[in-house]
Design an enzyme around this catalytic site. Structure first.
Site, PDB file in Angstrom:
ATOM      1  N   ASP A 150       0.862  -1.191   0.000  1.00  0.00           N
ATOM      2  CA  ASP A 150       0.000   0.000   0.000  1.00  0.00           C
ATOM      3  C   ASP A 150       0.897   1.240   0.000  1.00  0.00           C
ATOM      4  OD1 ASP A 150      -3.016   0.927   0.680  1.00  0.00           O
ATOM      5  OD2 ASP A 150      -1.566   2.262   1.661  1.00  0.00           O
ATOM      6  N   ASN A 157      -2.566  12.648  -3.883  1.00  0.00           N
ATOM      7  CA  ASN A 157      -3.593  12.918  -4.892  1.00  0.00           C
ATOM      8  C   ASN A 157      -4.200  14.304  -4.681  1.00  0.00           C
ATOM      9  OD1 ASN A 157      -3.921  11.126  -6.919  1.00  0.00           O
ATOM     10  ND2 ASN A 157      -5.233   9.736  -5.795  1.00  0.00           N
ATOM     11  N   ASP A 216      -1.719   8.923 -10.711  1.00  0.00           N
ATOM     12  CA  ASP A 216      -1.655   7.845 -11.708  1.00  0.00           C
ATOM     13  C   ASP A 216      -0.215   7.565 -12.110  1.00  0.00           C
ATOM     14  OD1 ASP A 216      -4.364   7.700 -11.614  1.00  0.00           O
ATOM     15  OD2 ASP A 216      -4.721   8.761 -13.514  1.00  0.00           O
ATOM     16  N   GLU A 221      -4.630   2.173  -4.398  1.00  0.00           N
ATOM     17  CA  GLU A 221      -3.177   2.241  -4.324  1.00  0.00           C
ATOM     18  C   GLU A 221      -2.565   0.962  -3.771  1.00  0.00           C
ATOM     19  OE1 GLU A 221      -4.779   4.134  -0.486  1.00  0.00           O
ATOM     20  OE2 GLU A 221      -5.340   3.932  -2.582  1.00  0.00           O
TER      21      GLU A 221
END
Length: 629
Positions: A494, A502, A511, A538
């Site tokens: 993770d 983000n 991304d 993620e």
């Protein structure tokens, strides 16, 4: 004198060094031509009990490998494990096709390696289902991606119960398609001739009620099946889902063709009336051939093929000798019969000597029996026609008062035969057109299915496998680990503070980070069984089969370090990324739940985040199991 001796010694040493320099053991083959025969460059190693794996074979010293004699790989009937090796390089980035032009090898394991490890591995053979082959073809084809000036080593492991041959070529794709068109034409002509002979003589059987024609039709049909089985065509088109029958059919058809040949000889030459001494021998051989044919459905292939070889050594020469005897007695139809069997015997002997390693394997020797069979069935058909003509002449002599009726009947027969031949030609044309349509459709369907399967299994953003592909693969690896009682490890990854990243830099930056992290994970696990997938958001997950806790710990810490060292450049900013890893290593049991195994890895991931992120944690609650950077 001493100076002369010194000069001779230096010359011999230089010659030795030159030979060593051009030896297959010391040089990579530069692919320049559209087709290259690789047999002269192969080296081999015999693994008597099959205990060595690819890693051990890769570490073998150059002196452990041997060069085949006469630059041809043909070891006859040998059931030992053979390893073959060749090194290739290309002057450009290009995809080639590696062809093993022999369809009767039981087990083939092929590995493509470069200096970094294994690039590709394939496991196939005629004991595998046809749809398990890398490419849909009667022979064994393997795609080979070559990069400019990169040396790739190809290792091939072969175990077979039949003849061990390895006619191997590397092709330019376009040139291979042209070659296949020519081979398809040859095979189509062969099958067409056999079908025409069957239909023609079957019609004659129904017209004349002579059992010789029916036995001949059976002989031609079984011979055609035997020849197409040797070429791998029956496995491709008739029974692609039955590897067992594909293995047994060759031995069955081989002996069945001999059985039909024996009974055709008895019927055609009328041995029961004309040769009272040979008739019991042929009848006994016929019963024996039928018994072996039936037994070949149940006994192992190598037993059946050896029985077929033994019977094949006895029957054709015996039939040939009785044909010569009848020819010398004035039987005109026996001359076609004798010549036909002589051509088949020559073709069969060439094939047997080729399979046994006595003759060099090439297109002519491999297809000698098929060519001999074509001439044989044509000449036997002429022999039947000649026999029919002789019988008719005898009837004409005995029944001169029915001459007019006989002439009318002959004209009617000729007209009927002409109509039948015309109908056969039209039927053959329709069959050929339909075959081409079916091949084109099947090829398009296969390409579409492959594309859909790849698209449905990959994550669209990162390029690694998606959640659905993980679920399927995890269920398979779980069952395999339960069955083999081996270790299975899961690593759940993770990305730390991904939501904050983000929110601060935008989803495009997120991304880009996901892509880079996926690339690092995918490059960090490159064993053949390792599996990397995007689990969601993620999170990524890795399956590591047959790995112990120590090895898994090493791999997890290495991945942690690789991710931490990753610097993602986005809009002139460097984004530093860390990740938390949860690890679970188990030896699954039938009573265990695979979903609980995933939950344990997820719980370990939770521990890693709780302990401060950027670390590896195992599924135990013990704090000592948390590994800092």
């Amino acid at each position: 004198m001493k100076r002369l001796y010194l000069n001779i010694t230096l010359i011999l040493v230089n010659l030795y060094l030159l030979l060593v320099a051009v030896s297959p053991l010391n040089a990579a083959i530069l692919i320049k031509d559209s087709k290259t025969d690789l047999q002269p460059f192969l080296v081999y190693y015999i693994d008597d009990i099959g205990s060595r794996d690819i890693e051990e074979i890769h570490r073998l010293d150059t002196t452990d490998w041997q060069v085949p004699e006469n630059q041809q790989v043909n070891f006859g009937f040998d059931e030992r494990f053979y390893w073959f090796k060749i090194e290739l390089s290309s002057y450009q980035n290009k995809q080639y096709i590696l062809q093993i032009a022999y369809s009767l090898l039981d087990n083939i394991d092929l590995y493509v390696m470069n200096k970094n490890g294994i690039l590709q591995s394939y496991h196939t053979g005629d004991l595998y289902l046809f749809n398990q082959r890398p490419l849909n073809h009667r022979n064994f084809l393997f795609p080979l991606d070559m990069k400019k000036n990169e040396v790739q080593s190809v290792f091939i492991r072969i175990k077979t119960s039949g003849a061990l041959q390895l006619p191997i070529f590397i092709w330019d794709k376009n040139e291979f398609l042209l070659h296949e068109n020519k081979m398809s034409l040859f095979q189509g002509v062969f099958v067409g001739i056999m079908l025409v002979m069957c239909l023609y003589n079957l019609f004659l059987f129904f017209s004349l009620k002579d059992k010789s024609y029916l036995i001949y039709v059976g002989f031609v049909l079984v011979t055609a099946l035997f020849q197409t089985s040797l070429q791998g065509l029956t496995y491709q088109y008739l029974w692609p889902n039955s590897s067992w029958w594909n293995g047994q059919s060759i031995a069955v058809f081989a002996v069945a063709s001999l059985a039909f040949a024996i009974y055709f000889t008895i019927s055609f030459l009328k041995l029961e009336k004309g040769s009272t001494r040979l008739f019991p021998l042929f009848r006994l051989l016929g019963i024996l051939a039928v018994a072996i044919t039936i037994s070949n459905f149940f006994i192992p292939f190598h037993w059946g093929i050896n029985l077929a070889r033994s019977l094949g050594v006895i029957v054709p020469p015996l039939i040939f000798s009785i044909g010569v005897k009848c020819w010398l007695k004035g039987n005109l139809s026996a001359r076609y019969f004798t010549i036909a069997w002589f051509l088949l015997i020559v073709g069969t002997l060439i094939m047997v000597f080729t399979k046994s390693g006595i003759l060099v394997s090439n297109w002519l020797t491999e297809n000698a029996m098929a060519i001999g069979s074509v001439f044989e069935v044509i000449l036997l058909s002429l022999a039947l026609a000649q026999n029919f003509t002789e019988e008719r002449k005898k009837r004409l002599v005995a029944q001169e008062n029915l001459l007019t009726s006989e002439r009318d009947l002959r004209m009617a027969n000729e007209k009927t035969l002409f109509i039948q031949l015309e109908a056969n030609e039209k039927l053959e044309l329709k069959v050929h057109e339909r075959t081409i349509e079916l091949e084109t459709t099947m090829k398009q369907l296969s390409e579409a299915n492959t594309m859909l399967r790849n698209l449905s299994a990959r994550d669209g953003l990162t390029g690694v496998y998606n959640r659905r592909a993980f679920d399927e693969r995890f269920e398979l690896e779980w069952k395999r680990a339960v069955r083999s009682k081996s270790k299975l490890a899961l690593i759940m990854v993770d990305i730390d503070h991904f939501k904050t990243l983000n929110d601060r830099y935008g989803h495009q930056a997120g991304d880009e980070c996901l892509k880079k992290v996926a690339e690092v994970i995918d490059h960090s696990f490159n064993r053949p069984g390792d599996f990397v997938a995007r689990y969601g958001g993620e999170e990524f997950i890795i399956i590591l089969p047959e790995v112990h806790k120590e090895g898994c710990t090493f791999c997890a810490n290495r991945l942690l370090k690789n991710i931490e060292s990753l610097a993602v450049k986005y809009n002139d900013e460097i984004l530093n990324i860390t990740a938390s890893l949860g690890v679970s290593v188990e030896s699954p049991d039938y009573n265990d739940s695979p979903h609980f195994f995933i939950e344990k890895a997820d719980r370990a991931l939770y521990h890693a985040k709780k302990q401060g992120r950027n670390r590896v944690a195992f599924d135990s609650d013990d704090v000592e199991n948390i590994s800092n950077k």
